[in-house]
Design a protein around this motif. Structure first.
Motif, PDB file in Angstrom:
ATOM      1  N   SER A  77      12.680  -0.709 -45.999  1.00  0.00           N
ATOM      2  CA  SER A  77      14.026  -1.234 -46.245  1.00  0.00           C
ATOM      3  C   SER A  77      14.526  -0.832 -47.628  1.00  0.00           C
ATOM      4  CB  SER A  77      14.040  -2.758 -46.124  1.00  0.00           C
ATOM      5  OG  SER A  77      13.415  -3.351 -47.241  1.00  0.00           O
ATOM      6  N   PRO A  78      15.857  -0.705 -47.796  1.00  0.00           N
ATOM      7  CA  PRO A  78      16.400  -0.300 -49.097  1.00  0.00           C
ATOM      8  C   PRO A  78      15.956  -1.207 -50.246  1.00  0.00           C
ATOM      9  CG  PRO A  78      18.107  -0.189 -47.421  1.00  0.00           C
ATOM     10  CD  PRO A  78      16.903  -0.833 -46.775  1.00  0.00           C
ATOM     11  N   ALA A  79      15.923  -2.519 -50.015  1.00  0.00           N
ATOM     12  CA  ALA A  79      15.557  -3.443 -51.088  1.00  0.00           C
ATOM     13  C   ALA A  79      14.096  -3.270 -51.492  1.00  0.00           C
ATOM     14  CB  ALA A  79      15.812  -4.883 -50.649  1.00  0.00           C
ATOM     15  N   SER A 135      19.751  -7.471 -44.624  1.00  0.00           N
ATOM     16  CA  SER A 135      19.139  -8.335 -45.640  1.00  0.00           C
ATOM     17  C   SER A 135      19.068  -7.637 -46.995  1.00  0.00           C
ATOM     18  CB  SER A 135      17.730  -8.747 -45.205  1.00  0.00           C
ATOM     19  OG  SER A 135      17.775  -9.558 -44.049  1.00  0.00           O
ATOM     20  N   SER A 136      18.949  -6.311 -46.977  1.00  0.00           N
ATOM     21  CA  SER A 136      18.820  -5.548 -48.220  1.00  0.00           C
ATOM     22  C   SER A 136      20.141  -5.409 -48.961  1.00  0.00           C
ATOM     23  CB  SER A 136      18.258  -4.151 -47.928  1.00  0.00           C
ATOM     24  OG  SER A 136      16.933  -4.232 -47.497  1.00  0.00           O
ATOM     25  N   TYR A 137      21.242  -5.190 -48.214  1.00  0.00           N
ATOM     26  CA  TYR A 137      22.495  -4.866 -48.905  1.00  0.00           C
ATOM     27  C   TYR A 137      23.716  -5.632 -48.410  1.00  0.00           C
ATOM     28  CZ  TYR A 137      22.840  -1.561 -44.885  1.00  0.00           C
ATOM     29  OH  TYR A 137      22.870  -0.987 -43.645  1.00  0.00           O
ATOM     30  N   GLY A 138      23.520  -6.601 -47.523  1.00  0.00           N
ATOM     31  CA  GLY A 138      24.661  -7.329 -46.965  1.00  0.00           C
ATOM     32  C   GLY A 138      25.518  -8.038 -47.996  1.00  0.00           C
ATOM     33  N   SER A 171      13.571   0.061 -53.355  1.00  0.00           N
ATOM     34  CA  SER A 171      14.014  -0.018 -54.758  1.00  0.00           C
ATOM     35  C   SER A 171      12.963  -0.685 -55.626  1.00  0.00           C
ATOM     36  CB  SER A 171      15.336  -0.788 -54.847  1.00  0.00           C
ATOM     37  OG  SER A 171      16.380  -0.081 -54.220  1.00  0.00           O
ATOM     38  N   GLU A 172      12.313  -1.722 -55.082  1.00  0.00           N
ATOM     39  CA  GLU A 172      11.265  -2.423 -55.827  1.00  0.00           C
ATOM     40  C   GLU A 172      10.076  -1.498 -56.071  1.00  0.00           C
ATOM     41  OE1 GLU A 172       9.688  -5.629 -57.865  1.00  0.00           O
ATOM     42  OE2 GLU A 172      11.702  -5.417 -57.003  1.00  0.00           O
ATOM     43  N   MET A 173       9.721  -0.730 -55.055  1.00  0.00           N
ATOM     44  CA  MET A 173       8.583   0.179 -55.169  1.00  0.00           C
ATOM     45  C   MET A 173       8.819   1.279 -56.200  1.00  0.00           C
ATOM     46  SD  MET A 173       7.493   0.786 -51.211  1.00  0.00           S
ATOM     47  CE  MET A 173       6.578  -0.449 -50.278  1.00  0.00           C
ATOM     48  N   LEU A 174      10.063   1.724 -56.297  1.00  0.00           N
ATOM     49  CA  LEU A 174      10.381   2.859 -57.169  1.00  0.00           C
ATOM     50  C   LEU A 174      10.586   2.470 -58.628  1.00  0.00           C
ATOM     51  CD1 LEU A 174      12.784   4.871 -54.831  1.00  0.00           C
ATOM     52  CD2 LEU A 174      10.385   5.349 -55.343  1.00  0.00           C
ATOM     53  N   LYS A 175      10.566   1.165 -58.909  1.00  0.00           N
ATOM     54  CA  LYS A 175      10.715   0.733 -60.296  1.00  0.00           C
ATOM     55  C   LYS A 175       9.533   1.201 -61.130  1.00  0.00           C
ATOM     56  CE  LYS A 175      13.432  -3.501 -59.551  1.00  0.00           C
ATOM     57  NZ  LYS A 175      13.388  -4.984 -59.617  1.00  0.00           N
ATOM     58  N   SER A 176       9.813   1.532 -62.386  1.00  0.00           N
ATOM     59  CA  SER A 176       8.743   1.970 -63.291  1.00  0.00           C
ATOM     60  C   SER A 176       9.066   1.538 -64.708  1.00  0.00           C
ATOM     61  CB  SER A 176       8.591   3.496 -63.232  1.00  0.00           C
ATOM     62  OG  SER A 176       7.652   3.933 -64.188  1.00  0.00           O
TER      63      SER A 176
END
Length: 343
Positions: A20-22, A277-280, A25-30
């Motif tokens: 999911s997009p949300a 749920s990710s971007y609504g 995004s969490e995974m790609l944080k650094s």
């Protein structure tokens, strides 16, 4: 092979397997600063369809990858869909694919080699049509069947199209109808009517080669392909990257007419609700039911194209020659309370 149902061997289907997009995004944080490279024109700093490397002579190399688990039961068609979807990222940048290598996972204890051969044959078939030879790859023994491509393309940098360069007033177009996620869900559950067989597959195996032609039109300001995040998810990426909002006319969005019967029976992919749920919270719908269409995960979906009004007639004429609906579905607006408003 006629008795094999590939979809029974995977927990997800096509681009509906996407994280999911949300969560992504969490995974790609650094916490570490991203390295910068002067020749990387498109990379980690944006959420575009592919990476682009500047060759220093006015041309660029496009690099992308895409793979997923079966969305259809027929192995040859699965191979075609996965290859069409992967190659689409290059077309979405306005480029020409020139070479592909396969990404292949196969449950060797469950499915025979002749079925795997048909998947690869489907991939080669599409690569041949796209002028993009399949020249190698890598395979593993995996619990579920997986297939896709890593694709290399080329681009005249004057024709490069990104997803974050739309401008206020641009008209929005979509080159394929929505609804393949709904039709595929009905098929996987054995509820697809015989007269509807093949509708989704035909769409998913249609190359987005028109992206090369759109790349030659200066008034095409931004472009992306619509896949697992649904129309709203990919439009949101365009809005955020361009620092704008968008207004969509729901009744003008192309949708397979057959999907309404399946929606009435509850055949909605789980990915639809994960997407919402990710971007609504960035979207104002006209009606609550709009999200079942607009968040439907597309596999090998169409191109979402943002066009300056000065180029509308040129783009619409091109669409008509390809049998594509030339009706704009919305417009890019100044940034407002919501990133996307559906009217």
């Amino acid at each position: 092979m006629k008795d094999i149902k590939l979809t029974a061997y995977s927990h997800g289907a096509g681009c509906g397997c996407k994280i999911s997009p949300a969560l992504l995004s969490e995974m790609l944080k650094s916490d570490n600063p991203l390295a910068t490279y002067p020749n990387i024109l498109v990379g980690n700093s944006s959420r575009d369809d592919a990476a682009v490397y500047d060759m220093g002579d006015g041309t660029g190399i496009i690099s992308t990858t895409d793979f997923f688990m079966p969305i259809v039961d027929d192995p040859f068609t699965f191979g075609q869909i996965a290859a069409t979807n992967a190659i689409s990222d290059v077309f979405a940048m306005g480029g020409q694919p020139i070479m592909a290598i396969a990404i292949f996972g196969w449950p060797i204890d469950k499915l025979t080699p002749d079925i795997a051969q048909q998947v690869l044959a489907g991939g080669r078939d599409v690569c041949l049509k796209a002028g993009c030879p399949l020249v190698g790859g890598h395979s593993i023994d995996s619990p579920e069947p997986i297939f896709g491509l890593a694709v290399t393309g080329k681009i005249d940098l004057k024709q490069l199209k990104r997803n974050d360069t739309a401008t206020e007033g641009c008209k929005l177009y979509l080159t394929k109808p929505l609804g393949v996620g709904i039709l595929s869900t009905a098929e996987k559950k054995g509820a697809l009517r015989s007269e509807d067989t093949g509708i989704a597959a035909k769409s998913m195996t249609t190359l987005n080669a028109i992206g090369r032609d759109l790349g030659e039109i200066a008034g095409v300001r931004a472009m992306t392909d619509v896949t697992g995040f649904g129309l709203l998810g990919h439009l949101l990426e365009m809005c955020e990257g361009s620092h704008l909002s968008a207004e969509i006319e729901f009744d003008k969005v192309p949708v397979f007419k057959e999907v309404q019967a399946y929606l009435a029976q509850g055949y909605v992919p789980g990915g639809t609700y994960r997407n919402w749920s990710s971007y609504g919270h960035h979207v104002r719908l006209r009606e609550e039911g709009n999200k079942e269409i607009l968040c439907d995960p597309q596999t090998s979906g169409g191109l979402l194209v943002a066009v300056e009004t000065s180029a509308q007639s040129t783009v619409e004429a091109l669409f008509r020659t390809k049998g594509i609906d030339a009706t704009p579905i919305g417009e890019m607006k100044p940034q407002g309370e919501y990133r996307i408003v559906v009217v």
